[in-house]
Design a protein around this motif. Sequence first.
Motif, PDB file in Angstrom:
ATOM      1  N   GLY A   1       0.813  -1.205   0.000  1.00 56.36           N
ATOM      2  CA  GLY A   1       0.000   0.000   0.000  1.00 56.36           C
ATOM      3  C   GLY A   1       0.847   1.255   0.000  1.00 56.36           C
ATOM      4  N   PHE A   2       1.917   1.244   0.779  1.00 57.15           N
ATOM      5  CA  PHE A   2       2.845   2.381   0.801  1.00 57.15           C
ATOM      6  C   PHE A   2       3.430   2.608  -0.587  1.00 57.15           C
ATOM      7  CE2 PHE A   2       7.363   3.576   1.115  1.00 57.15           C
ATOM      8  CZ  PHE A   2       7.223   4.866   1.588  1.00 57.15           C
TER       9      PHE A   2
ATOM     10  N   VAL B   1       2.262   1.614  -3.546  1.00 53.32           N
ATOM     11  CA  VAL B   1       1.232   2.028  -4.495  1.00 53.32           C
ATOM     12  C   VAL B   1       0.871   3.501  -4.299  1.00 53.32           C
ATOM     13  CG1 VAL B   1      -1.201   1.723  -5.110  1.00 53.32           C
ATOM     14  CG2 VAL B   1       0.267  -0.269  -4.814  1.00 53.32           C
ATOM     15  N   SER B   2       0.689   3.930  -3.064  1.00 55.54           N
ATOM     16  CA  SER B   2       0.291   5.314  -2.805  1.00 55.54           C
ATOM     17  C   SER B   2       1.375   6.287  -3.246  1.00 55.54           C
ATOM     18  CB  SER B   2      -0.043   5.506  -1.325  1.00 55.54           C
ATOM     19  OG  SER B   2       1.075   5.196  -0.504  1.00 55.54           O
ATOM     20  N   VAL B   3       2.628   5.981  -2.944  1.00 55.42           N
ATOM     21  CA  VAL B   3       3.718   6.899  -3.310  1.00 55.42           C
ATOM     22  C   VAL B   3       3.843   7.013  -4.817  1.00 55.42           C
ATOM     23  CG1 VAL B   3       6.210   7.216  -3.265  1.00 55.42           C
ATOM     24  CG2 VAL B   3       5.009   6.595  -1.169  1.00 55.42           C
TER      25      VAL B   3
ATOM     26  N   SER C   1       1.630   6.328  -7.129  1.00 58.55           N
ATOM     27  CA  SER C   1       0.421   6.885  -7.741  1.00 58.55           C
ATOM     28  C   SER C   1       0.425   8.406  -7.677  1.00 58.55           C
ATOM     29  CB  SER C   1      -0.825   6.328  -7.042  1.00 58.55           C
ATOM     30  OG  SER C   1      -0.912   4.936  -7.194  1.00 58.55           O
ATOM     31  N   PHE C   2       0.699   8.949  -6.488  1.00 63.88           N
ATOM     32  CA  PHE C   2       0.689  10.402  -6.358  1.00 63.88           C
ATOM     33  C   PHE C   2       1.924  11.035  -6.987  1.00 63.88           C
ATOM     34  CE2 PHE C   2      -2.336   9.329  -2.943  1.00 63.88           C
ATOM     35  CZ  PHE C   2      -3.381  10.143  -3.326  1.00 63.88           C
TER      36      PHE C   2
ATOM     37  N   LEU D   1       2.360  13.320  -0.779  1.00 65.24           N
ATOM     38  CA  LEU D   1       1.079  12.661  -0.578  1.00 65.24           C
ATOM     39  C   LEU D   1       0.101  13.675  -0.006  1.00 65.24           C
ATOM     40  CD1 LEU D   1       2.249   9.319   1.113  1.00 65.24           C
ATOM     41  CD2 LEU D   1       1.593   9.641  -1.266  1.00 65.24           C
TER      42      LEU D   1
ATOM     43  N   THR E   1       2.697   9.773   5.931  1.00 66.20           N
ATOM     44  CA  THR E   1       3.049   8.650   5.060  1.00 66.20           C
ATOM     45  C   THR E   1       2.582   7.332   5.656  1.00 66.20           C
ATOM     46  OG1 THR E   1       4.988   9.844   4.241  1.00 66.20           O
ATOM     47  CG2 THR E   1       4.957   7.468   3.906  1.00 66.20           C
TER      48      THR E   1
ATOM     49  N   TRP F   1      -1.151   6.992   5.191  1.00 65.06           N
ATOM     50  CA  TRP F   1      -1.492   6.664   3.811  1.00 65.06           C
ATOM     51  C   TRP F   1      -1.167   5.198   3.496  1.00 65.06           C
ATOM     52  CZ3 TRP F   1      -4.556   8.236   0.224  1.00 65.06           C
ATOM     53  CH2 TRP F   1      -4.976   9.563   0.196  1.00 65.06           C
ATOM     54  N   ALA F   2      -0.050   4.700   4.026  1.00 70.91           N
ATOM     55  CA  ALA F   2       0.298   3.293   3.809  1.00 70.91           C
ATOM     56  C   ALA F   2      -0.769   2.373   4.393  1.00 70.91           C
ATOM     57  CB  ALA F   2       1.661   2.990   4.433  1.00 70.91           C
TER      58      ALA F   2
ATOM     59  N   THR G   1      -4.099   2.771   2.223  1.00 73.55           N
ATOM     60  CA  THR G   1      -4.003   2.129   0.911  1.00 73.55           C
ATOM     61  C   THR G   1      -3.887   0.620   1.057  1.00 73.55           C
ATOM     62  OG1 THR G   1      -2.796   4.102   0.176  1.00 73.55           O
ATOM     63  CG2 THR G   1      -2.831   2.212  -1.314  1.00 73.55           C
TER      64      THR G   1
END
Length: 421
Positions: free
Chosen positions: A198-199, A201-203, A205-206, A240, A282, A285-286, A289
């Motif tokens: 998830g970490f 993917v989020s990093v 993606s943004f 993020l 962060t 967000w991890a 996500t």
Amino acid sequence: MNFLEISRIGFMCAFFLYCAAFIFYVIAVTGKTWRNHDPERHEAKWGRISFAASSLGLISHLIYCGTRWAYSGHVPVSNMYEFMTFLSMMIMIAFTVVFLMYRKILIGMFTLPLAIIIMAYAAVFPQDVQPLIPSLRSIWLYIHVTLAATGESFFAVGFIAGLMYLLRTIDFRGSDKISRRQKWWLEFTLFSIIIVLGFIVSVFSFRASGYEAVFIQNQTRIDSQVQQNSTIVTKEVYKLPPIVAPHQSEPERMQSFLGMKKPLFEAPSWMKGANAGRKLNTVIWAILTGTVLYLLLRLIIRKPLGQVIAPALRGASPDVLDEISYRSIAIGFPIFTLGALVFAMIWAQQAWGRFWGWDPKEVWALITWLFYSAYLHLRLSRGFQGRKASWLAVLGFLVVMFTLVGVNLIIAGLHSYAGTD
């Protein structure tokens, strides 16, 4: 084309070869049930292809390491990108050693994803070659960090074998209290791995969307010489969307995300260290996500993840998996002891004038060493084998990952030179 460019190509080649090797290992394991196939012949054929692909990936990984070393003039372990990439390479070396000892294709099917995830995690961080800070300009950088990473790589293989043992032996159809507890903790372990995904993917993606938010932070500093307070104004950049704003800050520039035009709350004042608010943001967000990814997977497969993976291990011997886990940890423990404790303390004496200073990284390295010491003691003198030992192997590597990731990114200390962005 210079060494730096060759190292980048080597990194990408290694990553994609590992991905291909993982697919080949899956085919080798699951393809045995296909119709009109000789299971043994199929496994032998695809096993050779899989190991060849992973070995080519390791060669590319070694090329990355060698050319980056030649370009920078020092072993590439000085920041989070370099160290995590080096760790994934050592995990592949440890896997190769164990594979040549036991010839178990299943180990490859579970080890390759770990190496791939760690490489993807490394790619999140800045990849520029950075000059060494003064305290790192020492021969002990080569000895301390490389030996510590080598020991941790064997712990990783022990973790993989332990996790496979649990997947192989836990009764997913059982409804008694012990079975439910075992299934819950196993699912939580898999969920923890998805949090890391998830970490990543989020990093990415943004980062691809070009998101950025900038905060102006006011920090008060007490000048002991003149007994006056002074205010330092700094800027903190978020990649993020800021759920958490830095303590005592005002947004200078912030893009709207899903209608969120300002942070939900501010980082508490007790969170110390550089970029504390951004790091907490962060982590949140991890978790968010990773939770969404996990729920999507559960929605698609409609079963616990462990129950879906377990059938691939039906042909594996629990005793062999238990032995692989133990032997891997037994190999890694003395190497880790030398690298993470003995040589680390010698270097600390030279760099900072003391052998031990209760720095967070030092404390967690000691906790890791004590944990694996307890594992070996219980294994050898108390007869901890099978499921108990496997749970300890899994928990031990989670401690290792917190030491590597959590301490560097969350807790401030003398080892917080991770090159984070």
